[in-house]
Every structure is written in C-alpha cells, then in structure tokens.
Design a protein around this motif. Structure first.
Motif, short mmCIF file in Angstrom:
data_model
loop_
_atom_site.label_atom_id
_atom_site.label_comp_id
_atom_site.label_asym_id
_atom_site.label_seq_id
_atom_site.Cartn_x
_atom_site.Cartn_y
_atom_site.Cartn_z
N ARG A 193 0.82 -1.20 0.00
CA ARG A 193 0.00 0.00 0.00
C ARG A 193 0.86 1.27 0.00
O ARG A 193 0.65 2.18 -0.79
CB ARG A 193 -0.92 -0.01 1.22
N GLU A 197 0.92 4.25 -2.84
CA GLU A 197 0.61 5.64 -2.52
C GLU A 197 1.77 6.55 -2.90
O GLU A 197 1.57 7.63 -3.43
CB GLU A 197 0.31 5.78 -1.02
N LYS A 228 2.19 9.60 -6.43
CA LYS A 228 2.70 10.98 -6.38
C LYS A 228 3.95 11.13 -7.22
O LYS A 228 4.14 12.11 -7.95
CB LYS A 228 3.00 11.36 -4.93
N SER A 238 7.81 9.28 -1.55
CA SER A 238 7.91 8.02 -2.28
C SER A 238 9.21 7.27 -2.07
O SER A 238 9.22 6.04 -2.11
CB SER A 238 7.73 8.29 -3.77
N VAL A 280 -3.84 1.04 -7.37
CA VAL A 280 -3.97 1.89 -6.19
C VAL A 280 -5.40 1.82 -5.68
O VAL A 280 -5.66 1.65 -4.49
CB VAL A 280 -3.58 3.35 -6.52
N VAL A 299 -5.80 0.50 -1.98
CA VAL A 299 -6.15 1.49 -0.96
C VAL A 299 -7.66 1.51 -0.71
O VAL A 299 -8.12 1.87 0.36
CB VAL A 299 -5.62 2.88 -1.37
N MET A 325 -4.65 9.36 0.69
CA MET A 325 -3.39 8.65 0.41
C MET A 325 -2.21 9.42 0.96
O MET A 325 -1.26 9.69 0.26
CB MET A 325 -3.23 8.47 -1.10
N ARG A 326 -2.29 9.80 2.21
CA ARG A 326 -1.22 10.65 2.71
C ARG A 326 -0.36 9.98 3.76
O ARG A 326 0.42 10.64 4.44
CB ARG A 326 -1.81 11.95 3.24
#
Lengths: 508, 118
Positions: A155, A159, A163, A234, B98, B102, B110-111
């Motif tokens: 996960r 995520e 980015k 990341s 994703v 998620v 998504m932080r």
C-alpha cells in the motif's frame, strides 16, 4: 579501443544485461549472476571512459554516422565521464547488495532487468548531446523507476508511486513544451549548436523564459525547493536496495541536467537566472534539513537529507566560479557514495533488528559494533566532519563562495551543516546508543540482537558497505587528486567553446 | 491559425491542470494525458505551421523547394506520442492497482507516506 565504442559502452552494457536477464525470466539464479556481472562491467566501462576523457579531452561519437548538428551525438566530457563512473560504482555496490536483500517475489517479477534498464536511462542522460534525446533518456529512466518503486504492490509503495509518477510526468510535459519552444527559437536541439546559436539571438528574454521552464522541469526531477514534495513521499517506500539506487542516482540526473543547461545553453542573462538558482539553493538546503530533523524513521530522515544536499550541489552552479563548481561536483560524487551507504547500512540494521524506527532500533552499538563503526564513518562524512569526503566537498564549496564574496549562502550552508550533524547524532544516540523500550523491559523477541555469522548473504550485504565507507574515507584523505580532477572538470564546463568545438568541429 | 492553436493549447493546459487538482486519481490520469498532448501541440505549433512542399529534394536540386514543411517537429511529436502512450498505459494500471489496494480514489486519503506527520 575506439572512441565511439567507449562512449557507447555505458549505454550498451546495461541494455544487453537487461535484455539477457529478461531472456532468463524464469531463472532467478541466472538473473542474479548476469546482473552482478553487468554492473561490474558498467563500472569498468565507466573507469575506462574517465581515463580516456582525461587523457584525450572531450570524446564525441556521432550516432549513425550523421555529423552534428544533424544527427544525435553522444558526448563524454569530464563531468559526464565522472558521473558515468559513479553510476557504475553505485550500480555495482547496489547490485551486490540486492543479491542479499531482494525478496524472491520481486526478483521473479523482473527486478534485475528493470534495474539495468534504469541504469541505461541514467547513463544515456549523462552522455547525450541532444536536448530531445535527453528527454527520451529521461523517459526510459522514469518508466523503469516507476515500476521499481511500485514493484511489490504494498500500500505504501502504491501511494508513494502515484505521487512520484504524477509529478514526474508533469515535469516531462513541461520539459517537452520547453524543448518545443527552444526549437522554435533556435531551430536546433543539439546542445552544442544551441550553445552557439543562442549567444546571438535577438530576444534574450525569450531564451531566459525558456530557461526558466527548463529550471522548473529539471528542478522537479532534482527535487529542489519548492518542488520536492514527491521525494519524501515516495523514496522510502520500496525495498532498501531500490531506495539506495534511486536516491543516489535519479535526483543527481536532474542536477546534472541543470548544470549542463545552465553552463552551456542558458548563459545569456546569468545575473538574473543564477541569482534565482542561488536563492533556490539556499531554500532547498534549509527546508530539506528542517524536514529531516523532525523525522524518527531512518529512511524518511535520509530522504529529507537528499533534498538538503541537492541545495549544496546547486550553490556552485549558481556562483559559476571554477572552485565553487568543482565543490558542487565533489558534493555530487561524495553524496552518491555516502547517501547510498547510509541507506545500505540502515537496510543492514533492518535485517539485524527488524525495524527502521529509531526509537525501536536501540543500542545497535552494543550488539553490532562493526556496523556501528561503518555507520559512524558515513554519517560523519555526510555531516562534513574531517577527514571524510564531506568535509573537503564542503570546504571547496565554501572557499569557492567566499572567493566571490557570497557570504549569505556560506552562512546558510554552514547552518545547514550544523543541523545535518544534529540529525546524524540523533540517529546515533537514538538508534545506536540508547536502549530501546522493549530492551529495557526485557521484552525483546528472541533472535534480535544476535549476529547471524558470516554467511554468503551477510558478505553480499557488507562488502558493498565496506567498499563505500572506504571510499568516503579515501576521498577525504586523498582529497587532492580528486579536487584537481574536479577543478579541471569545472574549468571545462565554464569554457563552453571547448564542448561546442568538440561536437561541431571548427567553424569551417 | 497560430492564434487559434495558442488558445487551444492554453485551454488544454488549463483543463489538464484543473483535472489534476481534483482529488480523484482517475481525473489525475486524464489530466496527465491532456498535459502531455498540449505539450505535443506546442512543439507542433511553435516550429511553424507551414502549408508547403514536402521536404523532399527534387531531382537536380540541392535543397527542397521553399516553403517546405519542417519534418523534424513531426518526428519529435511522433516520438513523444509513443512515449506518452507507454507511460499512460502504466499510469492507468497503477491507478487501478492503487484503487484496489487502498480502496478509494480520493487523493486526500493517500497521505500515509508523506512524512509530514508521524
């Protein structure tokens, strides 16, 4: 060996290695051997290239036999050669290290082919002499790094990857638009030809505007202030071998592109553009290190340090004096070695203790004094303590800045360096000296803190760390030859006519 | 023609950026597509929109007949389109993964890896 071959080898070797590794997709063991051999070959090719460039001057190879500026030349000047050699070194050490640390699942999903395609993209970016070709190499490098960062599909990785992908694609779009505009203004995309034609263009403001587009685009890739947010989000998510590789090489490619563009092509209004670079460099240093000070997870902390050190690398470019630029390049080289090593060591500590959290690492020094010594060397080198490499990199940079009376940036650099030292001592006290809570309450799970003995895995893990640590001591103790090589490099960069002459030939 | 193209490119850039500022990751992907296409159009337009002869050298001449269309930007755009296509394919797969992992398509959820909170 012919020059054409020498210049092409750093690109061909990773390509061939990657392809052969792909052919053995089902056989992990074979892939591991191929990967290690390919990385070693890349290192040797890099060293040979550097020796040849130093002896013979700038080497140019016109691909397909088309003369510049019509064809795409590959150019190895000293800066490119030094960086290609460093790429080989990092590739070799990380390839060894990944033999011990990469999990079978990721290996069987093509980790090794991707690893070498990434190296090909990086070497290509360092060597190409054409702006559009640089964009293409960037994309090769990016797509490989996208997959490497997301490979495994945890996960956090996904995520982080979203980015990373989004911001790097924005950067690519800006780069592409800027390349288009540049072609509209100059009618060429060959870097040497651009450097020549843009000197007497009618509208210098237009060129400067395009230069700023390049600054933004390369700046996102190099993670400069205020465009670095993808990096700490990341870089710490994939396995440590991937983190070490991308941390050592990817953002440096951005810095290399900035150095190339702003010493060769955009030199019309240096008073304006390089002032912006100087301010950005200062802000990058400070924000990066402040981010690092707040972290308690080793990988996140080190990721923020990457940003802060990108700032140092820009200072020399902003000041544009031979000594300061040499300091910047020294900083790039030093940073590749030490930063990779710190990541590798934190990976080794993770293998031994099972955590990246400083608070839980606890008294590594008592149980594993050797790894602690290795960490200490790299951490002090990063903070810039003599006699390690970081000290001389900083010294050269600071002396270069003082010579041209840029006192503020020197103050900022030294302030940042104190904070760097502080965060390194934080890792040391929290992770290596203070016992963890579990240890104090005698609740340690069995097996933790015991030394597994020197099996082949441990060797593959520690040999790269020892090589890199030795280098960061060696570059400190034998700093003189390194500095004189880098001053030569910087002087070559500040004399763009050399590059132009080598690529285009004489005005005839 | 150049003015029209400039407005079109500006509009594409603006819509791309607007879509990227939304919270949905699917819109993020669409925004990226628009962005790279507007960059392609920029190359195409800046290099000059010429209606003219093909850039072929006729027999007995040493240069193509003026005005000829510059083939280089077209080669650049073609390369960029192919690269953009590959990258887009990857982005779409990533977006799907994703979403599956998620369990949401909201960027704000998504932080966990940003590193600004512990």
């Amino acid at each position: 060996m012919s020059h054409d071959l020498l210049v092409a080898l750093p690109i061909v070797i990773p390509l061939v290695t990657g392809v052969i590794a792909l052919l053995f997709y089902e056989q992990r063991e074979t892939q591991r051997i191929i990967s290690a051999i390919g990385a070693a070959a890349l290192l040797i090719a890099g060293i040979a290239l550097l020796l040849e460039v130093r002896a013979e001057g700038i080497l140019v190879s016109d691909m397909g036999g088309w003369p510049a500026p019509f064809g795409i030349p590959f150019v190895a000047d000293l800066l490119s050669a030094v960086l290609v050699m460093m790429t080989g070194l990092i590739a070799f050490t990380v390839a060894l290290y990944s033999l011990a640390t990469m999990d079978p699942r990721r290996e069987s999903f093509g980790f090794y082919p991707l690893f070498h395609i990434l190296l090909m993209g990086i070497a290509g970016s360092f060597l190409t002499g054409d702006m559009f070709n640089l964009f293409v190499w960037f994309e090769v490098m990016l797509i490989a790094s996208f997959v490497l960062i997301a490979l495994g599909g945890e996960r956090a990785q996904l995520e982080g990857a979203i980015k990373y992908v989004a911001l790097n694609l924005i950067s690519s779009a800006i780069l592409l638009a800027a390349i288009g505009l540049l072609y509209g203004v100059a009618g060429t995309l060959n870097m040497a030809d651009l450097g020549m034609k843009l000197q007497d263009v009618d509208e210098p403001w237009l060129v400067t505007t395009i230069g700023m587009l390049f600054l933004v685009s390369f700046g996102i890739k190099a993670a400069i202030f205020p465009m670095f947010f993808w990096l700490p989000a990341s870089y710490h998510t994939p396995p440590i071998a991937v983190t070490a590789l991308v941390a050592a090489l990817l953002s440096k490619v951005g810095v290399y592109a900035l150095i190339r563009a702003f010493t060769l092509i955009f030199t019309q209004e240096t008073g304006y553009t390089h002032q912006i670079l100087l301010v950005v460099a200062g802000l990058t240093m400070v924000t990066g290190v402040l981010g690092a000070v707040a972290q308690y997870e080793v990988r996140k902390l080190l990721s923020f340090h990457i940003i802060s050190q990108i700032g140092y690398m820009l200072v020399g470019l902003a000041i544009l004096s031979p000594l300061a630029l040499a300091g910047s390049i020294f900083y790039i080289v030093h940073n590749m070695v030490t930063k990779t090593n710190l990541f590798l060591i934190s990976g080794a500590a993770y293998r031994l203790q099972g955590t990246y959290e400083l608070k839980q690492l606890g008294s590594l020094y008592r149980y594993h004094p050797y790894i602690s010594a290795l960490f200490f060397v790299s951490a002090m080198a990063l903070a810039g303590m003599p006699p390690f490499s970081g000290f001389f990199a900083k010294l050269t940079l600071v002396r270069g800045s003082l010579e041209v009376e840029h006192y503020i940036i020197v103050a900022v650099a030294l302030f940042t360096s104190v904070l760097t030292l502080f965060s390194m001592t934080k890792i040391w006290t929290e992770g290596y000296w203070t016992p963890s809570e579990a240890e104090e309450n005698d609740e340690l799970p069995p097996g933790v803190n015991s030394w597994p003995g020197w099996n082949s895995q441990m060797l593959a893990m520690f040999v790269p760390i020892i090589i890199l640590a030795t280098l960061s001591v060696g570059m400190g103790i034998f700093a003189q030859p390194v500095i004189s090589l880098l001053i030569e490099t910087a002087e070559q960069l500040l004399e763009p006519s050399l590059y132009i002459e080598a690529v285009i030939g004489d005005e005839s | 023609m150049e003015t029209l193209m400039a407005i079109l490119i500006g509009g594409l850039f603006a819509s791309g950026i607007y879509l990227m500022l939304r919270r949905s990751i699917v819109k993020l992907a669409i925004g990226l597509v628009l962005l790279s296409q507007s960059a392609n159009l920029t190359i195409f337009t800046v290099a000059g929109l010429t209606r003219g002869n093909p850039p072929l050298v006729p027999e007995g001449e040493s240069m193509p007949l003026v005005p000829y269309a510059d083939p280089l930007p077209q080669a650049l755009v073609l390369t960029a389109i192919v690269i953009g296509f590959g990258v887009l394919a990857f982005t779409l797969v990533l977006v799907k993964r994703v979403y599956q992992t998620v369990g949401t398509d909201d960027m704000d959820e998504m932080r966990s890896t940003d590193g600004f909170k512990d």
